[in-house]
Design an enzyme around this catalytic site. Structure first.
Site, PDB file in Angstrom:
ATOM      1  N   ARG A 246      -1.282   4.292   3.636  1.00 49.59           N
ATOM      2  CA  ARG A 246       0.000   3.632   3.813  1.00 49.59           C
ATOM      3  C   ARG A 246       0.191   3.298   5.276  1.00 49.59           C
ATOM      4  NH1 ARG A 246       0.506   2.469  -0.568  1.00 49.59           N
ATOM      5  NH2 ARG A 246       2.114   2.938  -2.099  1.00 49.59           N
ATOM      6  N   GLU A 275       4.336  -3.889   7.132  1.00 48.10           N
ATOM      7  CA  GLU A 275       3.643  -5.010   6.477  1.00 48.10           C
ATOM      8  C   GLU A 275       4.632  -5.822   5.622  1.00 48.10           C
ATOM      9  OE1 GLU A 275       0.761  -2.367   4.406  1.00 48.10           O
ATOM     10  OE2 GLU A 275       1.540  -3.209   2.543  1.00 48.10           O
ATOM     11  N   HIS A 293      -3.604  -5.172   2.150  1.00 51.23           N
ATOM     12  CA  HIS A 293      -3.193  -4.180   1.137  1.00 51.23           C
ATOM     13  C   HIS A 293      -3.809  -4.525  -0.230  1.00 51.23           C
ATOM     14  CE1 HIS A 293       0.211  -1.129   0.118  1.00 51.23           C
ATOM     15  NE2 HIS A 293      -0.800  -0.991  -0.719  1.00 51.23           N
TER      16      HIS A 293
END
Ligand code: DGY
Length: 329
Positions: A246, A275, A293
């Site tokens: 993360r 993000e 991601h």
């Protein structure tokens, strides 16, 4: 003519699906839920999210939504949240607990795809794949040279895994094929890791001993900036750092400074603080591989996650136990 069945049919539950999802999910849920589906797939900001949840019974969310206390409060009828992600740090669990709202997540179905991605990033980072490709594409390649894009060995190297859950263990399993020594740092000893010959270490010892460090731990206040300037200083100057966990686990600014000063060799990141924004100093580094991601992004894995979230909603609707509840709720 009246239909006795439909007269007594239980009204559908109102479900909000926050992002465009596979048609199979809609098909699975349509008989039981009146669905509002964000087919436009434009992520909603906090205010839009609060407005959308005002009359819903159930929420089908994803890791990039922010389901904080204000969203829970704005949803007085909300009785169930299913997230299509293994991580659930985007949901205020304390607020859910207070209201007795169960939350499900999607473990297991993404384990192998995410472990593959950790390896993809690790190999691309250690062997400078994207950096050398950029150089080739911009026309800089004039010919072969002994010292061109020398990278770091993976076979026989020391791999440090921070967070030895399901995905950490799947990464460690792959490391056996590369004859690596595997170290791990975890809150407690992992029985799986023992079987894989991995040794438990303090974070500092792991950082100092590893040639490659992979972060796979869940994000929480306790793991915020677990890797900052101080921790990066413990690492070998030849080491690589991979984050597939993360954003926020790594202090991105400190990492960018370390990469620019070559205090470590390289990094591979699939997740970022704030993000989809990426820290401009990271973007300015050459010795970094950046992906948006996509850790779980294979069709079978994403479909598995999406359908598991749907099956949890169906279980809730039928009064059965959730298949994969968030632990501790
Ligand atoms: C997860 O499942 O938590 C991932 O980050 C979403 O792809």
């Amino acid at each position: 003519m009246s239909n006795t069945n439909s007269q007594h049919a239980r009204p559908k539950s109102r479900l909000l699906i926050t992002r465009r999802v596979f048609p199979a999910v809609i098909e699975a849920l349509a008989d039981h839920f009146e669905i509002e589906h964000n087919e436009a797939d434009e992520p909603w900001g906090p205010e839009a999210m609060r407005q959308r949840v005002a009359s819903i019974d159930a929420l089908y969310t994803v890791a990039t939504d922010r389901i904080d206390a204000s969203v829970i409060q704005a949803a007085p009828h909300l009785k169930m949240i299913a997230t299509g992600s293994v991580g659930y740090n985007h949901i205020d669990l304390a607020a859910c607990r207070q209201r007795g709202i169960p939350v499900s997540h999607t473990p297991d179905v993404l384990t192998e795809a995410t472990a593959d991605m950790a390896w993809a990033l690790l190999m691309a980072t250690a062997r400078r794949v994207t950096e050398s490709e950029r150089w080739l594409r911009d026309g800089s390649w004039q010919g072969w040279a002994w010292d061109q894009f020398l990278g770091a060995d993976l076979h026989g190297a020391n791999l440090g895994i921070v967070g030895m859950g399901r995905i950490g263990a799947a990464i460690a399993r792959r490391a056996q094929g590369f004859s690596m020594r595997v170290f791990y740092h975890n809150r407690s000893e992992s029985p799986q890791a023992k079987g894989l010959g991995a040794s438990l270490m303090s974070l500092n010892d792991l950082l100092a001993a590893s040639d490659h460090v992979v972060l796979v731990l869940p994000y929480s206040q306790a793991t915020h900036h677990v890797i900052g300037a101080e921790q990066i200083r413990q690492m070998k100057p030849t080491a690589t750092l991979i984050n597939i966990a993360r954003g926020g686990i790594v202090d991105d600014q400190a990492l960018a400074a370390a990469l620019q000063e070559r205090r470590i060799a390289a990094a591979g990141l699939d997740v970022f603080e704030g993000e989809p924004q990426v820290h401009p100093d990271l973007l300015a580094c050459n010795n970094i591989v950046l992906t948006p991601h996509i850790g779980s992004a294979t069709l079978s894995s994403r479909l598995g996650m999406a359908m598991l979230a749907a099956r949890n909603l169906l279980a809730w609707r039928s009064g059965s136990p959730l298949l994969t509840p968030v632990p501790g709720l």
